[in-house]
Design an enzyme around this catalytic site. Structure first.
Site, PDB file in Angstrom:
ATOM      1  N   ASP A  14       0.879  -1.279  -0.032  1.00 53.48           N
ATOM      2  CA  ASP A  14      -0.120   0.017  -0.112  1.00 53.48           C
ATOM      3  C   ASP A  14       0.976   1.203  -0.005  1.00 53.48           C
ATOM      4  OD1 ASP A  14      -2.014   2.011   0.161  1.00 53.48           O
ATOM      5  OD2 ASP A  14      -2.750   1.102   2.178  1.00 53.48           O
ATOM      6  N   GLU A  41      -0.958  -0.949  -4.146  1.00 57.32           N
ATOM      7  CA  GLU A  41      -2.219  -0.262  -3.735  1.00 57.32           C
ATOM      8  C   GLU A  41      -2.029   1.471  -3.641  1.00 57.32           C
ATOM      9  OE1 GLU A  41      -5.254  -0.049   0.149  1.00 57.32           O
ATOM     10  OE2 GLU A  41      -3.959  -1.895  -0.063  1.00 57.32           O
ATOM     11  N   GLU A  67     -10.907   2.176  -2.996  1.00 56.35           N
ATOM     12  CA  GLU A  67     -11.395   2.205  -1.595  1.00 56.35           C
ATOM     13  C   GLU A  67     -11.978   3.369  -1.251  1.00 56.35           C
ATOM     14  OE1 GLU A  67      -7.322   3.324   1.147  1.00 56.35           O
ATOM     15  OE2 GLU A  67      -7.431   1.382   0.086  1.00 56.35           O
ATOM     16  N   HIS A 116     -11.842  -3.222   0.888  1.00 56.68           N
ATOM     17  CA  HIS A 116     -10.805  -2.302   1.813  1.00 56.68           C
ATOM     18  C   HIS A 116     -11.292  -2.697   3.252  1.00 56.68           C
ATOM     19  CE1 HIS A 116      -9.929   1.701   3.963  1.00 56.68           C
ATOM     20  NE2 HIS A 116      -8.941   0.979   3.557  1.00 56.68           N
TER      21      HIS A 116
END
Length: 170
Positions: A14, A41, A67, A116
């Protein structure tokens, strides 16, 4: 202490919208390419899906976004831009109906969908999908403090052998 995962484990990074631009992202992502990431991400803000998709094309690393989007129609922009993994949060998108509409949209365009956080909520939605993302759901350990939802539930999510248990009771 080192965490060791098996050869079938999927690694996701992420970036949390931390890259300053395409060149910065490519420089910082290059060392990750050899790790065989399942996807990267949120390399950029969700308002820049074309830039994120271009990063994916240039690096060969799949990109996941979505998300923070509300309403299923907003996900069309991600799909059209070429985002590889559609990330959806039922608590943000507008509830179960909107989540399932995003799932249908992603499926119709051959895109993977994964939720998410809030695994306690998303495990049921994942179980209802026929083509859910093979990497599973995002799970935060309850004692990590990253997801406070389990503290509010009478029966928090249970994991058995690395798999979430989908309860059929209320």
């Amino acid at each position: 202490e080192n965490l060791v995962v098996g050869p079938d484990a999927m690694l996701i990074v992420d970036a949390f919208r931390s890259f300053a631009g395409l060149e910065d992202a490519m420089r910082r992502v290059a060392p990750l390419a050899e790790l065989g990431l399942a996807y990267l991400e949120d390399p950029f803000a969700e308002s820049l899906p074309q830039l994120a998709a271009e990063l994916g094309r240039r690096t060969g690393i799949a990109i996941g976004q979505g998300e923070a989007r509300a309403g299923h129609r907003s996900f069309r922009e991600l799909i059209d831009a070429g985002i590889d993994v559609i990330r959806c949060d039922a608590t943000v998108v507008g509830g179960v109906r909107e989540f399932m509409a995003v799932a249908a949209l992603a499926s119709a365009h051959g895109k993977a969908l994964t939720p998410h956080v809030h695994a306690d909520i998303h495990v049921h939605l994942a179980a209802a999908m026929h083509d859910f993302y093979r990497g599973g759901i995002e799970y935060m350990l309850p004692d990590s403090g990253l997801d406070v939802l389990p503290a509010l539930l009478r029966t928090p999510l249970e994991l058995r052998d690395g798999r979430a248990v989908v309860y059929s009771r209320s």
